[in-house]
Each structure stands twice: as C-alpha cells, then as structure tokens.
Design a protein around this motif. Sequence first.
Motif, PDB file in Angstrom:
ATOM      1  N   GLN A   1       0.848  -1.209   0.000  1.00  0.00           N
ATOM      2  CA  GLN A   1       0.000   0.000   0.000  1.00  0.00           C
ATOM      3  C   GLN A   1       0.874   1.245   0.000  1.00  0.00           C
ATOM      4  O   GLN A   1       1.973   1.235   0.563  1.00  0.00           O
ATOM      5  CB  GLN A   1      -0.912   0.049   1.230  1.00  0.00           C
TER       6      GLN A   1
ATOM      7  N   GLU B   1     -15.661  -3.317   0.124  1.00  0.00           N
ATOM      8  CA  GLU B   1     -14.873  -3.449  -1.105  1.00  0.00           C
ATOM      9  C   GLU B   1     -13.958  -2.242  -1.279  1.00  0.00           C
ATOM     10  O   GLU B   1     -14.387  -1.097  -1.128  1.00  0.00           O
ATOM     11  CB  GLU B   1     -15.795  -3.580  -2.318  1.00  0.00           C
TER      12      GLU B   1
ATOM     13  N   SER C   1     -12.856  -0.588  -3.727  1.00  0.00           N
ATOM     14  CA  SER C   1     -12.975  -0.181  -5.127  1.00  0.00           C
ATOM     15  C   SER C   1     -13.089   1.328  -5.304  1.00  0.00           C
ATOM     16  O   SER C   1     -13.074   1.822  -6.433  1.00  0.00           O
ATOM     17  CB  SER C   1     -14.195  -0.856  -5.762  1.00  0.00           C
TER      18      SER C   1
ATOM     19  N   GLU D   1      -6.893  -1.677  -3.500  1.00  0.00           N
ATOM     20  CA  GLU D   1      -6.501  -3.091  -3.473  1.00  0.00           C
ATOM     21  C   GLU D   1      -4.980  -3.189  -3.399  1.00  0.00           C
ATOM     22  O   GLU D   1      -4.253  -2.357  -3.942  1.00  0.00           O
ATOM     23  CB  GLU D   1      -7.010  -3.814  -4.723  1.00  0.00           C
ATOM     24  N   SER D   2      -4.482  -4.238  -2.752  1.00  0.00           N
ATOM     25  CA  SER D   2      -3.051  -4.390  -2.520  1.00  0.00           C
ATOM     26  C   SER D   2      -2.247  -4.394  -3.813  1.00  0.00           C
ATOM     27  O   SER D   2      -2.613  -5.048  -4.794  1.00  0.00           O
ATOM     28  CB  SER D   2      -2.777  -5.686  -1.759  1.00  0.00           C
TER      29      SER D   2
ATOM     30  N   ARG E   1      -3.172  -2.636 -14.346  1.00  0.00           N
ATOM     31  CA  ARG E   1      -4.210  -2.249 -13.393  1.00  0.00           C
ATOM     32  C   ARG E   1      -4.802  -0.901 -13.795  1.00  0.00           C
ATOM     33  O   ARG E   1      -4.084  -0.017 -14.256  1.00  0.00           O
ATOM     34  CB  ARG E   1      -3.602  -2.162 -11.994  1.00  0.00           C
TER      35      ARG E   1
END
Length: 395
Positions: free
Chosen positions: A62, A139, A141, A163-164, A226
């Motif tokens: 993170q 979540e 997101s 997300e990681s 990503r």
Amino acid sequence: MSLYTTKGAITVTCNKRLTPFLEQEVKELGFVPEETFVTGVRLNGTINDCIRLNLNLRCASQVLYSLKKFEARDADDIYRELKSYPWETLLKPDGYFSITSNVLNETINNSMFANLRVKDAIVDRLREKTGKRPSTGAELSGAVVNLFWKNEQAEVFVDTSGESLARHGYRKIPGRAPMLEALAASTILASRWDRKSPFINPMCGSGTVAIEAALIATNSRPGLFRSNYGFMHLAGYNDAVYQEERGKLEKQIMAVPGLKIIATDLSEQAVSNARKNARAAGVDDLIEFKVCDFAASPVPQPGTGVVFMNPEYGLRLGEISALEETYARIGDFMKQKCGGYFGYIFTGNLDLAKKIGLKAKRRIEFYNSTLDCRLLEYELYAGTRDPRKQQAVTE
C-alpha cells in the motif's frame, strides 16, 4: 491547499522481509526514504508522487498518505478528532469509500468497531458540510481511509492504492500454491541475475516467477496491468497526471535481444495456466514453456545464468518422505546440468534443503504468507573444481 501538490508524510508498506527490496525500488525512482521499518519505508511527497509510486513499485502493498496524527484514548476520541477533519476537501460527498485499520488499543477488542467510528465521523462531517451522504462498504474499489492506532497514538491516512499492490493484476489462474507476485519479484531482485543471461525456472507452476523475471528484464511495471486505484476516487483527482505517468510506463519498456527465459513443469495443466498468465502479462513471447520433469529442463551451455526453483515444502502439498528424494534429485540436476549458473531454491523446509547436498553460499530470509522461508543461493561451478567448494551440507 492541495494534497496533490503539497508534500506530506508517505508510508509505503510491504510484507515482512521485503523492505530491503522495496527500499531499493523507491531509491531507483528518485525518492529518498527517511525511515525504514519491518514492513515498509517512509518518505515525503505529494499525492501526485503517490501516483508514481503506485504504478511503478513491484514489492509494495500500500502507498499511504498521512492526513493527521493525534492522541486517542478510546473510540470516542477517534470520532471527535476525525469529525473535525475537512473531509469535504478530500472525499466526494456522493462517492464511495471504505475503511481499513490496524488497531492495538486496550479499549478495543474488535477493530471493526474502530472502523465504524471512523466511518461515522466522516459521514457525519460530510452530511453537515454538503448535505449529502456518501456510500460505504468493505470493497476497496473507491476511496480508502486507513487508521493506524497503537495504544494512545493514532494516525489516519488516505490509502492511495486501494486493493493491494502485491498482486500485480495479470495472474488470472493462480494454481495450487501460488507465490505472491510481490514476493516473486523480491526473490528475483535478491538474486544475482543480470536480467540478460538465461533464467531457468523448473517447477514453474502457474508461471509467476518466470513472468516476473520477464517483466523485470524488460522494465515492464505493474501499473500496466491495473486500471483502478484509491487515488482515482479522491476529490480534485486529475486524470491527466495519471495518464502522463502511465504513458511513461509504456515508453520505458526495453527490448532485451537474445533474452532466454525457460519455464517447465511436469503438469501439462500447470504449463497451460502459466502460458495464459504470461499472455495476460504480455510476455508469452519471451518465455519458452515446456512440459517435462524438472531434471529434463533445458539449461543452455556453455554460459552463465540463473536456475530458480520453488519446490514443495512438505507442509501443504507433499509428503516429507517423497520430497526427500525430490530435493536430492534437485541437487543432482544442479551439479550435473547447471555448471556455470547460480542456483536458487526457495523453500520453507530447511531440513529438506539439506538433501540437496550442496552448501548454500547465501541464505536470504523471506516469508511466504506466514511460513518462514529461505532463498538458498548455490554457486554451481563449471568443470572440475576443488570439491570442497561444493561440499555436502552437514550442519
């Protein structure tokens, strides 16, 4: 004051024992770590800097931008301190956000209660200031707020990752016992591989190590795979900054003429899955896949390079007695076919590693999830050398 252009404290986290490789990456990006600790590094920068870190780092989990430090005896203190923060300048009142936390406080026996008080403080503040209530959920997101609270010291961050980052985003079929992408990248960075010579990966499983090797050699960064990060959901987000940084990723990809990465596995299904994962990562044309026993893996000779194996540990997938023979055969394979190479065995079972029959030159500590593991390095001499240089392990 815009957090996008105003410097503040940034904490980049990683899994235990990955800090040396994360620190190396951070420095290579031109940042100066001010502090290193067991699970990460700290530096100063802006949220725009966080965007660059998110897109480039292979070993991180993170990227956290600090918003406020304060003392808190109990959850009511958390609520009061955070309700006074100007969340309307950071979060969209009609958006979506999540709360994560790391809590060690004697008044809290369930970290979810601390999360709830953080959420209440933010929602109440935004409702008062904007008349709107954002959506919240588990979540990751959208925007993500992180609370670190130990004893009476608390710090709240905006998690610019969501997300990681440890999962790089290309692996669609993980296999039976996959190595986390950040861990695989770290083990390769820990090796002596020059990113040009052959990289041989018998027992390749779902292909993670071979794929990470191809990505590292070509300077292909995780941000290529990503499209959603926590920073994208903050008020004032400028997509042009992200697009510029992502464009740099495309331009810095390098061709490596003659690069030879070979990945083999006895399982036809594993090799099929590895091919699919490599295709998703855009490196399937850089890896030669083959279905065979590890001892039949092609090892180009003469020359130097790396042979990297991650055999079963006898903890989840195999039985110890059967694996003793496998580890002994690994030693024979390295001695007989891999002269001139550096051999690397990643294992969580050092007793089995003794069956390899070679003395490790280095033993680099890692964790695979919660398993205490070692990356064992063997210098495999070509031709006839003093047998004391390749003595059997007796300790």
